[in-house]
Design a protein around this motif. Structure first.
Motif, short mmCIF file in Angstrom:
data_model
loop_
_atom_site.label_atom_id
_atom_site.label_comp_id
_atom_site.label_asym_id
_atom_site.label_seq_id
_atom_site.Cartn_x
_atom_site.Cartn_y
_atom_site.Cartn_z
N GLU A 187 -43.39 55.32 -8.17
CA GLU A 187 -44.13 55.78 -9.34
C GLU A 187 -43.72 55.01 -10.59
O GLU A 187 -44.56 54.64 -11.41
CB GLU A 187 -43.89 57.28 -9.54
N LYS A 188 -42.41 54.78 -10.75
CA LYS A 188 -41.94 54.03 -11.92
C LYS A 188 -42.48 52.60 -11.90
O LYS A 188 -42.86 52.04 -12.93
CB LYS A 188 -40.40 54.00 -11.95
N TYR A 189 -42.55 52.04 -10.70
CA TYR A 189 -43.07 50.67 -10.59
C TYR A 189 -44.54 50.62 -10.98
O TYR A 189 -45.00 49.71 -11.68
CB TYR A 189 -42.86 50.15 -9.17
N LEU A 190 -45.34 51.62 -10.50
CA LEU A 190 -46.75 51.64 -10.83
C LEU A 190 -46.98 51.85 -12.32
O LEU A 190 -47.87 51.23 -12.92
CB LEU A 190 -47.46 52.73 -10.01
N LEU A 191 -46.18 52.73 -12.94
CA LEU A 191 -46.30 52.93 -14.38
C LEU A 191 -46.02 51.63 -15.14
O LEU A 191 -46.74 51.26 -16.07
CB LEU A 191 -45.36 54.04 -14.83
N GLN A 234 -47.99 46.75 -18.07
CA GLN A 234 -47.98 45.30 -18.15
C GLN A 234 -49.38 44.72 -18.02
O GLN A 234 -49.75 43.78 -18.71
CB GLN A 234 -47.07 44.72 -17.06
N THR A 235 -50.22 45.32 -17.12
CA THR A 235 -51.57 44.80 -16.92
C THR A 235 -52.44 44.99 -18.15
O THR A 235 -53.21 44.10 -18.54
CB THR A 235 -52.21 45.47 -15.70
N THR A 236 -52.33 46.15 -18.80
CA THR A 236 -53.20 46.45 -19.94
C THR A 236 -52.70 45.88 -21.24
O THR A 236 -53.49 45.44 -22.09
CB THR A 236 -53.36 47.97 -20.07
N MET A 237 -51.39 45.86 -21.47
CA MET A 237 -50.84 45.46 -22.75
C MET A 237 -50.39 44.00 -22.81
O MET A 237 -50.45 43.38 -23.86
CB MET A 237 -49.65 46.35 -23.13
N VAL A 238 -49.94 43.47 -21.68
CA VAL A 238 -49.41 42.11 -21.66
C VAL A 238 -50.45 41.12 -21.17
O VAL A 238 -50.72 40.09 -21.80
CB VAL A 238 -48.13 42.03 -20.81
#
Length: 381
Positions: free
Chosen positions: A330-334, A339-343
């Motif tokens: 879960e921590k990895y998916l968060l 990272q996908t949306t902001m970076v």
């Protein structure tokens, strides 16, 4: 009129030819003078090299003559000692009959205690002489760096103070007129400028009972050392009176004496530890280990407190907790979603319609476009 004009032209032509011939003659003379100048310069260089060679040969001849003279003096002293020993032995044998060796002993037999010669005792003086010397280059001009540089030289009975000064100055690119060699006598620097012709293996220059160590310093700095030495001694005496008598002074390794601090007195520096020098590429760890207090390394358990165990235990617990949480899906998916949306900035999700990744930002306008576009869309849309 035509005849006069032709005559004038002929005269002008002759004058021009005369000037051209004069110019050619002057150029030839100039070239000959330049050739003579070059020849004189070559001859001067040849004469200078010959003069230097002759002077070098003269110095070598003086050294050989001095060496032969010293050898002759030493042989004369040995002959005198042997003569005195034989005369004293003969006189004692005449006065004390018990010291006379037996007549029936074979030739070459041991004649007693007075004929015994210890080879180790004969070579004791030679064994004590230094065959190497450590030279420290101390330059206190400018920003006064905290390090001095060292180099070792192999010496013998023919090397003088002047020879060592010449080699040391050539090695570090110094002037022999501005620098001098000095030794440490009773923690006081002694200038060797007035003993340039003496040999290094002289016991007054390199004491056989101490480590062979000389310092290459400026002559002006030597004057400052002499002026500040008395003040440094007084400060040291006052400091020793203030210190506790029972302070622990554990052994920190082999000591060297240095003048790098420029205080007018001799300071003691510890030889660097090999494992610390191997970490020089990491300045943080290197400076921490180099500046640590090594006087109480053997008594570290007496200085360990319960709070140390508590803090180290807390650090170990937090480290294990972080490692275990890092493996949670879960921590990895968060993290991946942020990272996908902001970076990485999803295409089409931008207020201004331009999708700009963080890795592509190079200028201030590009950073403003990212904040007003992708960042604004993800936070406020």
């Amino acid at each position: 009129m035509a005849d006069e004009g032709e005559a004038n032209l002929v005269e002008e032509r002759n004058a021009i030819k005369q000037l051209q011939s004069d110019i050619s003659r002057k150029r030839e003379q100039l070239e000959r003078l330049q050739q003579r100048k070059k020849a004189f310069e070559d001859e001067l260089g040849t004469r200078t090299s010959e003069l230097e060679q002759i002077m070098e040969e003269n110095r070598e001849e003086r050294k050989r003559a001095q060496k032969v003279k010293n050898g002759a003096t030493q042989r004369t002293a040995e002959v005198e000692n042997n003569f005195m020993s034989s005369e004293i032995r003969h006189l004692l044998q005449e006065r004390i009959p018990a010291m006379v060796p037996p007549q029936d002993e074979a030739e070459g037999a041991d004649t007693g205690f007075f004929d015994f010669k210890d080879p180790q005792a004969e070579d004791a003086g030679k064994a004590q002489l230094h065959d190497t010397v450590l030279v420290s280059y101390v330059n206190l001009s400018g920003d006064k760096k905290e390090e001095d540089y060292k180099v070792s030289y192999r010496i013998d009975d023919t090397i003088t103070v002047a020879d060592l000064l010449k080699d040391a100055c050539a090695y570090w690119g110094c002037s022999r007129n501005e620098f001098c060699l000095c030794s440490i006598v009773n923690d006081v620097p002694q200038d060797l400028s007035d003993r340039m012709d003496e040999f290094l293996q002289n016991t007054e220059i390199l004491d056989p009972a101490e480590r062979s160590h000389l310092h290459l310093v400026r002559r002006d700095d030597m004057k400052d050392f002499k002026a500040a030495n008395e003040k440094a001694k007084q400060d040291k005496d006052r400091k020793q009176q203030k210190e506790a008598p029972g302070e622990d002074t554990a052994d920190e390794g082999v000591k060297l004496k240095t003048l790098k601090h420029g205080l007018g007195n001799v300071a003691v520096e510890a030889v660097t530890e090999p494992f610390v020098e191997s970490l020089r590429n990491w300045p943080g760890v290197y400076n921490l280990l180099k500046s640590r207090n090594r006087k109480h390394d053997q008594m570290k358990w007496l200085r360990t407190m319960m709070s140390d165990f508590v803090m180290y235990g807390l650090l170990i617990f937090l480290s294990c907790l972080c490692i275990s949480n890092r493996m949670t899906t879960e921590k990895y998916l968060l993290r991946s979603g942020v990272q996908t949306t902001m970076v990485d900035c999803v295409p089409g999700q931008s207020t201004r319609g331009v999708a700009l990744d963080v890795d592509r930002i190079r200028t201030v306008p590009m950073a403003l476009d990212y904040l007003r576009g992708c960042m604004d869309y993800q936070l406020f849309n």
